[in-house]
Write an enzyme that holds these catalytic residues in place. Sequence first.
Site, PDB file in Angstrom:
ATOM      1  N   LYS A   1      34.355  46.747  39.128  1.00 26.13           N
ATOM      2  CA  LYS A   1      35.749  46.305  39.033  1.00 26.13           C
ATOM      3  C   LYS A   1      36.681  46.680  37.865  1.00 26.13           C
ATOM      4  CE  LYS A   1      38.484  41.938  39.075  1.00 26.13           C
ATOM      5  NZ  LYS A   1      38.331  40.357  38.804  1.00 26.13           N
TER       6      LYS A   1
ATOM      7  N   ARG B   1      47.611  37.890  40.984  1.00 27.48           N
ATOM      8  CA  ARG B   1      47.866  37.038  39.885  1.00 27.48           C
ATOM      9  C   ARG B   1      49.039  35.889  40.171  1.00 27.48           C
ATOM     10  NH1 ARG B   1      46.515  42.080  35.680  1.00 27.48           N
ATOM     11  NH2 ARG B   1      44.329  41.974  35.787  1.00 27.48           N
TER      12      ARG B   1
ATOM     13  N   LYS C   1      36.275  47.256  43.518  1.00 31.01           N
ATOM     14  CA  LYS C   1      37.609  46.548  43.619  1.00 31.01           C
ATOM     15  C   LYS C   1      38.271  47.339  42.431  1.00 31.01           C
ATOM     16  CE  LYS C   1      39.993  42.309  42.672  1.00 31.01           C
ATOM     17  NZ  LYS C   1      39.617  40.616  42.492  1.00 31.01           N
TER      18      LYS C   1
END
Length: 337
Positions: A206, A216, A260
């Site tokens: 990640k 977010r 990711k």
Amino acid sequence: MTDKTNPVDLITGHRRMRRNRKADWTRRMVQENRLTVDDLIWPIFVVPGSNIVEPIDAMPGVNRMSVDKAVEAAKLAGDLGIPALATFPNVDISLRDETGSNSLAANNLINETTRAIKKAVPNIGVITDVALDPFTSHGHDGILRDGEIVNDETVAQIARAAVMQADAGADIIAPSDMMDGRIGAIRRALDAAGHQNVGIMAYATKFASAFYGPYREAIGTSGLLKGDKKTYYIDPANGTEAMRDAALDVEEGADMLMVKPGLPYLDICWRMKESFGLPVFAYQVSGEYSQIKAAAANGWIDGERVMLETLLAFKRAGCDGILSYFAVDVARILAKR
């Protein structure tokens, strides 16, 4: 017989790549990769309350949903043949604190969602995340102590949270926090609690990416985050470090690996698949989704074709599946073919 050899035949040594592209049937016959509904995991966002479907401005077409609506979404996914959902909670701000203590509440929002979905649609997979960012008042994935995200205390807490999520019915735990040692700690905790059949999909690589902004907003941490996450996410410049991270997760017992974000890191997807042989997944994150939607809305690209092309790119890079906010749209398109 007249020799009809062309100068191009001499240049290519009589090898012409276009022969296999000459017709639709030949192109279909030699196609190396195909996208199917079985490749899709649908990430959804859940909020407290009931009968809520709340559009996310930064992610056109994506909504926050109350638990009852998340159950309806799970039924839709099941009807379309989508194998699994990944659930992400937008926890009430009053429940967030420095340590993310609500992650250890047995009846918190993510566990409530899991129970409801598994009761209504028992055959669909539920993948849950134990990172603390939806539960903290500072928006970080771990416990904040004196300006530092403390590793070991965070690992102990997320391992406990993983057991609670498994107790609620989660099929796969997907820890996205990037703390050192978390995979092994979660595996030991799950096994000690009798959850040997609960898998772990490690967010193995990640990256400290600029592509997470809309996500977010979706989970309500964009205004809370203090500083950045570079002390625990991977530098986008570092491929070798990413592979070392993934190797540790494999050694600690990960069943599946995730990259990711997705599209900017196709090289990592390929390297992971070649190196470890485990199932590899890519997360087509919110920034990837939103830029496609925005460009399509302005008429700059063919949104449907670009959507499908990007997902096929993950398959070509060795991915066994993709977490994508396009999952339902793609499933519907594929069902018509």
